[in-house]
Write a protein that holds these residues in place. Structure first.
Motif, PDB file in Angstrom:
ATOM      1  N   LEU B 106       0.835  -1.207   0.000  1.00  0.00           N
ATOM      2  CA  LEU B 106       0.000   0.000   0.000  1.00  0.00           C
ATOM      3  C   LEU B 106       0.868   1.253   0.000  1.00  0.00           C
ATOM      4  O   LEU B 106       0.670   2.151  -0.826  1.00  0.00           O
ATOM      5  CB  LEU B 106      -0.922  -0.027   1.231  1.00  0.00           C
ATOM      6  N   ILE B 107       1.857   1.311   0.893  1.00  0.00           N
ATOM      7  CA  ILE B 107       2.665   2.537   0.960  1.00  0.00           C
ATOM      8  C   ILE B 107       3.521   2.709  -0.293  1.00  0.00           C
ATOM      9  O   ILE B 107       3.711   3.824  -0.759  1.00  0.00           O
ATOM     10  CB  ILE B 107       3.504   2.624   2.261  1.00  0.00           C
ATOM     11  N   HIS B 108       3.983   1.600  -0.858  1.00  0.00           N
ATOM     12  CA  HIS B 108       4.814   1.743  -2.053  1.00  0.00           C
ATOM     13  C   HIS B 108       3.990   2.040  -3.301  1.00  0.00           C
ATOM     14  O   HIS B 108       4.457   2.735  -4.198  1.00  0.00           O
ATOM     15  CB  HIS B 108       5.719   0.532  -2.234  1.00  0.00           C
ATOM     16  N   GLY B 109       2.766   1.535  -3.339  1.00  0.00           N
ATOM     17  CA  GLY B 109       1.847   1.922  -4.416  1.00  0.00           C
ATOM     18  C   GLY B 109       1.600   3.416  -4.359  1.00  0.00           C
ATOM     19  O   GLY B 109       1.625   4.110  -5.380  1.00  0.00           O
ATOM     20  N   ALA B 110       1.378   3.923  -3.156  1.00  0.00           N
ATOM     21  CA  ALA B 110       1.131   5.356  -2.967  1.00  0.00           C
ATOM     22  C   ALA B 110       2.377   6.167  -3.326  1.00  0.00           C
ATOM     23  O   ALA B 110       2.288   7.220  -3.958  1.00  0.00           O
ATOM     24  CB  ALA B 110       0.714   5.622  -1.528  1.00  0.00           C
ATOM     25  N   ARG B 111       3.525   5.665  -2.953  1.00  0.00           N
ATOM     26  CA  ARG B 111       4.788   6.375  -3.212  1.00  0.00           C
ATOM     27  C   ARG B 111       5.032   6.531  -4.703  1.00  0.00           C
ATOM     28  O   ARG B 111       5.469   7.577  -5.179  1.00  0.00           O
ATOM     29  CB  ARG B 111       5.928   5.590  -2.569  1.00  0.00           C
ATOM     30  N   ARG B 112       4.718   5.483  -5.467  1.00  0.00           N
ATOM     31  CA  ARG B 112       4.937   5.546  -6.924  1.00  0.00           C
ATOM     32  C   ARG B 112       3.904   6.405  -7.628  1.00  0.00           C
ATOM     33  O   ARG B 112       4.066   6.750  -8.780  1.00  0.00           O
ATOM     34  CB  ARG B 112       4.854   4.129  -7.511  1.00  0.00           C
ATOM     35  N   ASN B 113       2.783   6.664  -6.944  1.00  0.00           N
ATOM     36  CA  ASN B 113       1.660   7.386  -7.547  1.00  0.00           C
ATOM     37  C   ASN B 113       1.221   6.721  -8.848  1.00  0.00           C
ATOM     38  O   ASN B 113       0.990   7.364  -9.864  1.00  0.00           O
ATOM     39  CB  ASN B 113       2.004   8.862  -7.768  1.00  0.00           C
ATOM     40  N   LEU B 114       1.095   5.407  -8.782  1.00  0.00           N
ATOM     41  CA  LEU B 114       0.601   4.626  -9.922  1.00  0.00           C
ATOM     42  C   LEU B 114      -0.901   4.873 -10.036  1.00  0.00           C
ATOM     43  O   LEU B 114      -1.586   5.022  -9.028  1.00  0.00           O
ATOM     44  CB  LEU B 114       0.898   3.151  -9.640  1.00  0.00           C
ATOM     45  N   ASP B 115      -1.412   4.915 -11.253  1.00  0.00           N
ATOM     46  CA  ASP B 115      -2.816   5.253 -11.489  1.00  0.00           C
ATOM     47  C   ASP B 115      -3.742   4.086 -11.108  1.00  0.00           C
ATOM     48  O   ASP B 115      -4.251   3.364 -11.972  1.00  0.00           O
ATOM     49  CB  ASP B 115      -3.010   5.663 -12.949  1.00  0.00           C
ATOM     50  N   LEU B 116      -3.954   3.900  -9.821  1.00  0.00           N
ATOM     51  CA  LEU B 116      -4.886   2.883  -9.322  1.00  0.00           C
ATOM     52  C   LEU B 116      -5.942   3.594  -8.485  1.00  0.00           C
ATOM     53  O   LEU B 116      -5.696   4.669  -7.964  1.00  0.00           O
ATOM     54  CB  LEU B 116      -4.182   1.871  -8.414  1.00  0.00           C
ATOM     55  N   THR B 117      -7.099   2.972  -8.348  1.00  0.00           N
ATOM     56  CA  THR B 117      -8.088   3.457  -7.377  1.00  0.00           C
ATOM     57  C   THR B 117      -8.264   2.360  -6.348  1.00  0.00           C
ATOM     58  O   THR B 117      -8.703   1.260  -6.678  1.00  0.00           O
ATOM     59  CB  THR B 117      -9.427   3.766  -8.077  1.00  0.00           C
ATOM     60  N   VAL B 118      -7.862   2.639  -5.122  1.00  0.00           N
ATOM     61  CA  VAL B 118      -7.930   1.635  -4.063  1.00  0.00           C
ATOM     62  C   VAL B 118      -9.108   1.965  -3.153  1.00  0.00           C
ATOM     63  O   VAL B 118      -9.197   3.069  -2.621  1.00  0.00           O
ATOM     64  CB  VAL B 118      -6.620   1.616  -3.242  1.00  0.00           C
ATOM     65  N   VAL B 119     -10.024   1.024  -3.010  1.00  0.00           N
ATOM     66  CA  VAL B 119     -11.135   1.202  -2.074  1.00  0.00           C
ATOM     67  C   VAL B 119     -10.898   0.236  -0.917  1.00  0.00           C
ATOM     68  O   VAL B 119     -10.899  -0.979  -1.104  1.00  0.00           O
ATOM     69  CB  VAL B 119     -12.497   0.924  -2.742  1.00  0.00           C
ATOM     70  N   LEU B 120     -10.620   0.798   0.260  1.00  0.00           N
ATOM     71  CA  LEU B 120     -10.320  -0.024   1.430  1.00  0.00           C
ATOM     72  C   LEU B 120     -11.558  -0.098   2.315  1.00  0.00           C
ATOM     73  O   LEU B 120     -12.021   0.914   2.829  1.00  0.00           O
ATOM     74  CB  LEU B 120      -9.138   0.577   2.199  1.00  0.00           C
ATOM     75  N   PHE B 121     -12.109  -1.299   2.449  1.00  0.00           N
ATOM     76  CA  PHE B 121     -13.305  -1.515   3.273  1.00  0.00           C
ATOM     77  C   PHE B 121     -12.830  -1.683   4.710  1.00  0.00           C
ATOM     78  O   PHE B 121     -12.214  -2.685   5.039  1.00  0.00           O
ATOM     79  CB  PHE B 121     -14.030  -2.800   2.870  1.00  0.00           C
ATOM     80  N   ASN B 122     -13.104  -0.700   5.546  1.00  0.00           N
ATOM     81  CA  ASN B 122     -12.614  -0.763   6.922  1.00  0.00           C
ATOM     82  C   ASN B 122     -13.738  -1.191   7.855  1.00  0.00           C
ATOM     83  O   ASN B 122     -14.587  -0.394   8.220  1.00  0.00           O
ATOM     84  CB  ASN B 122     -12.073   0.612   7.317  1.00  0.00           C
ATOM     85  N   ASN B 123     -13.723  -2.487   8.240  1.00  0.00           N
ATOM     86  CA  ASN B 123     -14.722  -2.948   9.211  1.00  0.00           C
ATOM     87  C   ASN B 123     -14.102  -3.150  10.592  1.00  0.00           C
ATOM     88  O   ASN B 123     -14.715  -3.735  11.477  1.00  0.00           O
ATOM     89  CB  ASN B 123     -15.447  -4.204   8.727  1.00  0.00           C
ATOM     90  N   ASN B 124     -12.870  -2.688  10.779  1.00  0.00           N
ATOM     91  CA  ASN B 124     -12.167  -2.678  12.071  1.00  0.00           C
ATOM     92  C   ASN B 124     -11.816  -4.063  12.613  1.00  0.00           C
ATOM     93  O   ASN B 124     -11.414  -4.170  13.776  1.00  0.00           O
ATOM     94  CB  ASN B 124     -12.969  -1.944  13.161  1.00  0.00           C
ATOM     95  N   ILE B 125     -11.956  -5.104  11.839  1.00  0.00           N
ATOM     96  CA  ILE B 125     -11.725  -6.447  12.393  1.00  0.00           C
ATOM     97  C   ILE B 125     -11.458  -7.434  11.249  1.00  0.00           C
ATOM     98  O   ILE B 125     -11.776  -7.143  10.102  1.00  0.00           O
ATOM     99  CB  ILE B 125     -12.968  -6.854  13.242  1.00  0.00           C
ATOM    100  N   TYR B 126     -10.853  -8.577  11.578  1.00  0.00           N
ATOM    101  CA  TYR B 126     -10.734  -9.662  10.607  1.00  0.00           C
ATOM    102  C   TYR B 126     -12.021 -10.479  10.700  1.00  0.00           C
ATOM    103  O   TYR B 126     -12.149 -11.339  11.575  1.00  0.00           O
ATOM    104  CB  TYR B 126      -9.555 -10.571  10.935  1.00  0.00           C
ATOM    105  N   GLY B 127     -12.972 -10.208   9.832  1.00  0.00           N
ATOM    106  CA  GLY B 127     -14.273 -10.866   9.937  1.00  0.00           C
ATOM    107  C   GLY B 127     -14.255 -12.315   9.508  1.00  0.00           C
ATOM    108  O   GLY B 127     -14.826 -13.188  10.167  1.00  0.00           O
ATOM    109  N   MET B 128     -13.580 -12.620   8.403  1.00  0.00           N
ATOM    110  CA  MET B 128     -13.697 -13.947   7.812  1.00  0.00           C
ATOM    111  C   MET B 128     -13.043 -15.036   8.655  1.00  0.00           C
ATOM    112  O   MET B 128     -13.478 -16.175   8.668  1.00  0.00           O
ATOM    113  CB  MET B 128     -13.082 -13.930   6.415  1.00  0.00           C
ATOM    114  N   THR B 129     -11.999 -14.681   9.394  1.00  0.00           N
ATOM    115  CA  THR B 129     -11.252 -15.703  10.132  1.00  0.00           C
ATOM    116  C   THR B 129     -11.685 -15.815  11.588  1.00  0.00           C
ATOM    117  O   THR B 129     -11.039 -16.517  12.364  1.00  0.00           O
ATOM    118  CB  THR B 129      -9.752 -15.407  10.064  1.00  0.00           C
TER     119      THR B 129
END
Lengths: 72, 273
Positions: B106-129
């Motif tokens: 994530l930080i290196h993707g941001a550092r390169r400023n590569l043309d991506l759109t990242v949508v981070l779903f923040n549910n505050n927990i590891y739900g699946m596990t």
């Protein structure tokens, strides 16, 4: 998905996709919707619907379709 | 669902596997509405995800989709975008996937400023596990692995990504769906690394462990706790302390990676191509 084309019923609920989370009838401002015995969404007062689309926008299971346009 | 959005879903795969009341479905709908608003070609759009609850989303979306290994969604997306700069690449990731296992990508993707759109779903927990605390679980929050309250402090992921060099950073929530759609739409329009943190809800693990009520109560909680950046600027520091600020948090025009890389290719080939 939108099998109903009649404009008389403002809200169409696809019960097969509804998981009964209760978001739609908790958020509905005019109480058009309510829950059945399983907690799934049923349309109980269609005449009160203002087509605000809050239920449609917040249904996580895409089970609700609101027909027509907003009155406001 | 609006009839015009139906073509973006693999309807034969629905209903999805998410728990009753999980707001991931709401965020996916906002994403699809934003894609519809931006008018992206389905054949020229790639949706990449890692592992986790949120990362199941591409399975229901009718685009070119890639469900990859844990935390490596941005790494795969980087490969897709650099090899095919004409594609629109969207990354769907979760708070565990994107900030813990995939934090480095994530930080290196941001550092390169590569043309991506990242949508981070923040549910505050590891739900699946099974509800373990994640790097985004608030301090003091209860989880399966923190039954007496989380000792650690969470990331402010928007600040982290801004500091790493992303050109567009925003935060939305699953109650204000219109706002979230607009934030993702602006992210899709931005040429560079666009990051949208979308607050999700986990009524089954996070909500139940922290006595936040059922799914509708969690959505109403989001409505109460989230304020726009404009409203926050009129508040005192004490009033702001318990609030979550939403809206466009950072936007700056910066050179984009694939364009810079194309210049290198042109230079090396001496004008041939």
């Amino acid at each position: 998905m939108n099998a109903v084309t009649e404009q008389s019923e403002p809200v169409y609920v696809k019960l097969a996709w509804c998981k009964g989370c209760g978001i739609c009838y908790s958020l509905c401002p005019t109480k058009v919707l309510s829950g059945n015995d399983l907690g799934k969404c049923v349309v109980t007062a269609p005449e009160k619907c203002t087509r605000c689309r809050i239920c449609e926008n917040h249904c996580p299971d895409y089970a609700i379709s609101v027909m027509g346009v907003s009155k406001s | 669902m609006l009839p015009q959005l139906e073509k973006y879903f693999r309807t034969e795969r629905l209903p999805h596997i998410w728990c009753p009341g999980c707001a991931n479905g709401i965020i996916v709908k906002s994403l699809v509405e934003a894609i519809d608003k931006a008018g992206l070609d389905q054949d020229k759009t790639v949706i990449v995800s890692g592992i986790g609850c949120s990362s199941r989303a591409p399975g229901y979306l009718n685009f070119n989709t890639l469900h990859t290994v844990h935390g490596r969604a941005i790494a795969f997306a980087t490969g897709v975008k650099v090899a095919n700069p004409e594609l629109n690449v969207i990354v769907v990731t979760g708070d565990g996937d994107g900030t813990s296992i995939g934090g480095n990508h994530l930080i290196h993707g941001a550092r390169r400023n590569l043309d991506l759109t990242v949508v981070l779903f923040n549910n505050n927990i590891y739900g699946m596990t099974g509800g373990q605390y994640s790097p985004m679980s608030p301090h003091g929050a209860k989880a399966t692995t923190s039954p007496y309250g989380n000792v650690e402090r969470p990331f402010d992921i928007c600040n982290l990504v801004t500091a790493s060099g992303a050109s567009y950073v925003a935060r939305g929530n699953s109650y204000n769906t219109g706002q979230l759609t607009n934030l993702i739409y602006k992210g899709l329009q931005n040429k560079g690394f666009s990051f949208v943190e979308a607050l999700s809800t986990c009524p089954v693990y996070f909500g139940r462990k922290n006595k936040m009520g059922k799914a509708p109560d969690m959505l109403k909680w989001q409505k109460d706790v989230c304020i726009t950046k404009e409203a926050a600027s009129r508040m005192t520091a004490e009033e702001r302390a318990e609030k979550i600020i939403t809206g466009v948090l950072h936007h700056e025009e910066m050179p984009e990676y694939t364009e810079l890389y194309q210049k290198v290719i042109d230079k090396c080939q001496g004008g041939r191509a």
